[in-house]
Motif scaffolding. Structure first.
Motif, PDB file in Angstrom:
ATOM      1  N   ALA A  86      34.073 -16.750  37.215  1.00 54.67           N
ATOM      2  CA  ALA A  86      33.016 -15.793  37.590  1.00 54.67           C
ATOM      3  C   ALA A  86      32.886 -15.685  39.112  1.00 54.67           C
ATOM      4  O   ALA A  86      32.468 -14.649  39.629  1.00 54.67           O
ATOM      5  CB  ALA A  86      31.683 -16.215  36.978  1.00 54.67           C
ATOM      6  N   TYR A  87      33.265 -16.773  39.829  1.00 51.83           N
ATOM      7  CA  TYR A  87      33.167 -16.731  41.295  1.00 51.83           C
ATOM      8  C   TYR A  87      34.187 -15.756  41.901  1.00 51.83           C
ATOM      9  O   TYR A  87      34.063 -15.380  43.042  1.00 51.83           O
ATOM     10  CB  TYR A  87      33.364 -18.134  41.883  1.00 51.83           C
ATOM     11  N   GLU A  88      35.158 -15.378  41.104  1.00 53.29           N
ATOM     12  CA  GLU A  88      36.145 -14.415  41.605  1.00 53.29           C
ATOM     13  C   GLU A  88      35.785 -12.988  41.194  1.00 53.29           C
ATOM     14  O   GLU A  88      36.451 -12.030  41.596  1.00 53.29           O
ATOM     15  CB  GLU A  88      37.536 -14.777  41.073  1.00 53.29           C
ATOM     16  N   ALA A  89      34.760 -12.856  40.385  1.00 51.70           N
ATOM     17  CA  ALA A  89      34.383 -11.521  39.905  1.00 51.70           C
ATOM     18  C   ALA A  89      33.561 -10.786  40.972  1.00 51.70           C
ATOM     19  O   ALA A  89      32.857 -11.421  41.765  1.00 51.70           O
ATOM     20  CB  ALA A  89      33.571 -11.649  38.617  1.00 51.70           C
ATOM     21  N   PRO A  90      33.639  -9.467  40.991  1.00 48.76           N
ATOM     22  CA  PRO A  90      32.907  -8.724  42.035  1.00 48.76           C
ATOM     23  C   PRO A  90      31.385  -8.880  41.964  1.00 48.76           C
ATOM     24  O   PRO A  90      30.712  -8.759  42.983  1.00 48.76           O
ATOM     25  CB  PRO A  90      33.336  -7.271  41.799  1.00 48.76           C
ATOM     26  N   PHE A  91      30.847  -9.163  40.774  1.00 45.68           N
ATOM     27  CA  PHE A  91      29.388  -9.317  40.718  1.00 45.68           C
ATOM     28  C   PHE A  91      28.921 -10.559  41.485  1.00 45.68           C
ATOM     29  O   PHE A  91      27.783 -10.627  41.939  1.00 45.68           O
ATOM     30  CB  PHE A  91      28.863  -9.324  39.267  1.00 45.68           C
ATOM     31  N   ALA A  92      29.823 -11.548  41.654  1.00 44.07           N
ATOM     32  CA  ALA A  92      29.463 -12.739  42.441  1.00 44.07           C
ATOM     33  C   ALA A  92      29.293 -12.357  43.907  1.00 44.07           C
ATOM     34  O   ALA A  92      28.350 -12.792  44.581  1.00 44.07           O
ATOM     35  CB  ALA A  92      30.531 -13.815  42.283  1.00 44.07           C
ATOM     36  N   ALA A 124      35.105 -22.750  47.236  1.00 49.08           N
ATOM     37  CA  ALA A 124      36.128 -21.809  47.710  1.00 49.08           C
ATOM     38  C   ALA A 124      35.512 -20.429  47.931  1.00 49.08           C
ATOM     39  O   ALA A 124      35.815 -19.742  48.909  1.00 49.08           O
ATOM     40  CB  ALA A 124      37.271 -21.732  46.700  1.00 49.08           C
ATOM     41  N   PHE A 125      34.645 -20.038  47.023  1.00 49.54           N
ATOM     42  CA  PHE A 125      33.971 -18.743  47.133  1.00 49.54           C
ATOM     43  C   PHE A 125      33.152 -18.672  48.431  1.00 49.54           C
ATOM     44  O   PHE A 125      33.222 -17.693  49.177  1.00 49.54           O
ATOM     45  CB  PHE A 125      33.058 -18.562  45.906  1.00 49.54           C
ATOM     46  N   LEU A 126      32.398 -19.720  48.704  1.00 45.45           N
ATOM     47  CA  LEU A 126      31.514 -19.713  49.881  1.00 45.45           C
ATOM     48  C   LEU A 126      32.322 -19.778  51.185  1.00 45.45           C
ATOM     49  O   LEU A 126      32.036 -19.038  52.131  1.00 45.45           O
ATOM     50  CB  LEU A 126      30.529 -20.887  49.813  1.00 45.45           C
ATOM     51  N   THR A 127      33.312 -20.656  51.233  1.00 42.65           N
ATOM     52  CA  THR A 127      34.070 -20.792  52.489  1.00 42.65           C
ATOM     53  C   THR A 127      34.883 -19.525  52.789  1.00 42.65           C
ATOM     54  O   THR A 127      35.084 -19.170  53.943  1.00 42.65           O
ATOM     55  CB  THR A 127      35.003 -22.021  52.468  1.00 42.65           C
ATOM     56  N   ALA A 128      35.312 -18.842  51.728  1.00 40.68           N
ATOM     57  CA  ALA A 128      36.064 -17.590  51.946  1.00 40.68           C
ATOM     58  C   ALA A 128      35.164 -16.499  52.523  1.00 40.68           C
ATOM     59  O   ALA A 128      35.652 -15.497  53.018  1.00 40.68           O
ATOM     60  CB  ALA A 128      36.675 -17.121  50.632  1.00 40.68           C
ATOM     61  N   ARG A 129      33.848 -16.714  52.442  1.00 41.71           N
ATOM     62  CA  ARG A 129      32.907 -15.702  52.936  1.00 41.71           C
ATOM     63  C   ARG A 129      32.137 -16.162  54.170  1.00 41.71           C
ATOM     64  O   ARG A 129      31.044 -15.682  54.456  1.00 41.71           O
ATOM     65  CB  ARG A 129      31.964 -15.304  51.798  1.00 41.71           C
TER      66      ARG A 129
END
Lengths: 213, 186
Positions: B99-105, B138-143
């Motif tokens: 879900a962290y890779e989904a656009p709604f995240a 990974a989601f947070l650091t990529a942003r």
């Protein structure tokens, strides 16, 4: 074995309240404390009463508070071992030295050492966490010398006088404390004696003084 | 309710308490469930019901994040800090790693950042991840989130020690997550 010093920790007594409140009302002291610096004296007093009133003799307390005492100087500070988790065997340790001339010196180092010794050897904990503001260089030096590892740098985390400062988080695991303790023992073998010897001597002296009066 | 391109962000209802239990089984520890002593807590459905029902001016409510099919995928919120420094703790938890890779995240994070930095004028937001929460990290650091460090062996669960990492994002580094600010009309 422990560092030889007449500085010892003891449970707070009712008669300690005034001196602790006096420290807490000192703006210079408050500068280093976490929390709202604009707390009213009444609020500070209530906070201290509630803190010192907690029972360290409970089998699983959430926090224990000690007065740092010395026959030479009298009460010089307060040690708080808080947020004790019995599941994670962890705690946070805060050292407050009220006597300005003793901050960051040998007395502070002994007080911190005693607190860590209590946390690891009496409470049988696994980890201690210590937080300090970046501008509190004396405390940082003290914590780093105790073997604690600098784990966190929380940037621009606390405001003082309109400026945001970093806050540092340190972690000390029991095995690291043991290493540090052994190093101290090797470096200063002559400075070791039974942990409570100084406290007993001070207590005996105090008792003698009370009897004399 | 906010309809985004890839889902819906809406305040969590007490009825969502059951979804929390479904999405976050206790066998996978999450930083969100740590209390101030870093002990894992698993609120019951009733306790979640109360959490979702709370109204506190200093905290954002919990929001449920739904995908386009109307399925609740996770929950988000922003906990305000003390008045000492202007920062907030961001909570962004999705039930499944993918879900962290989904656009709604991404949309959910943008929503939180806009609230934190534009509406509440915060200086930074912080987030925490256990070493098991690799997708979230990974989601947070990529942003743009940067690590503030790792607290070692803070949690003991399922027979082993776990580390806890703190991450932060400053408003100055959040431009990519925020809509362009329009110049005030003259």
């Amino acid at each position: 074995m422990a560092i030889k010093s007449s500085i010892y920790l003891r449970r707070a007594e009712r008669e300690d309240l005034d001196v602790v409140v006096e420290w807490m009302e000192d703006p210079d002291f408050l500068y280093f404390l976490y929390g709202d610096p604009a707390r009213s004296p009444k609020r500070i007093r209530e906070q201290i009463v509630s803190m010192l009133g907690r029972n360290a003799s409970q089998s699983m307390p959430g926090g224990v508070y000690f007065i740092v005492d010395s026959p030479r100087y009298g009460p010089i500070g307060l040690i708080a071992i808080q947020n004790i988790s019995w599941r994670n065997r962890s705690c946070s340790v805060d050292t407050y030295i009220g006597e300005k001339k003793l901050r960051g010196g040998f007395a502070s180092a002994v007080a911190l050492f005693r607190a860590l010794e209590y946390a690891f050897h009496e409470l049988n904990l696994h980890r201690a966490t210590l937080y300090v503001y970046a501008f509190n260089k004396a405390s940082r030096r003290l914590i780093e010398r105790s073997g604690a590892v600098h784990e966190l740098t929380m940037r621009e985390h606390v405001a003082r006088g309109g400026t945001l400062y970093d806050m540092y988080g340190y972690g000390l695991l029991r095995r690291e404390f043991e290493t540090f303790r052994n190093e101290v023992a090797e470096r200063m073998p002559e400075a070791l004696l039974e942990a409570n010897q100084a406290a007993e001597a001070a207590a005996a002296a105090k008792q003698g003084g009370e009897s004399a009066s | 309710m906010i309809r985004t391109e890839h889902g819906v962000i809406r305040t969590a209802d007490p009825d969502d308490a059951n979804a929390v239990r479904r999405l976050f089984p206790p066998d996978r520890p999450r930083a969100f469930f740590l209390d101030r002593r870093r002990e894992l807590t698993y609120p019951t459905v009733d306790e979640f019901w109360q959490i979702f029902n709370q109204r506190d001016a200093s905290h954002l409510p919990f929001y449920a994040v739904e995908d386009l099919a109307g399925q609740v995928q996770g929950f988000i919120t922003l906990r305000a800090s003390t008045s000492e420094a202007s920062f907030g703790e961001l909570v962004l938890m999705f039930g499944h790693e993918e879900a962290y890779e989904a656009p709604f995240a991404e949309e959910a994070l943008q929503f939180l950042c806009q609230t934190a930095f534009r509406e509440r004028r915060m200086n930074k937001v912080v987030a925490q991840c256990l070493d098991t929460e690799t997708a979230c990290r990974a989601f947070l650091t990529a942003r743009g989130f940067e690590s503030d460090g790792v607290q070692r062996e803070v949690l003991y669960t399922q027979g082993c020690w776990r580390d806890l990492e703190s991450l932060s994002l400053f408003s100055a580094n959040a431009a990519a997550l925020l809509p362009r600010e329009e110049a005030p009309a003259r």
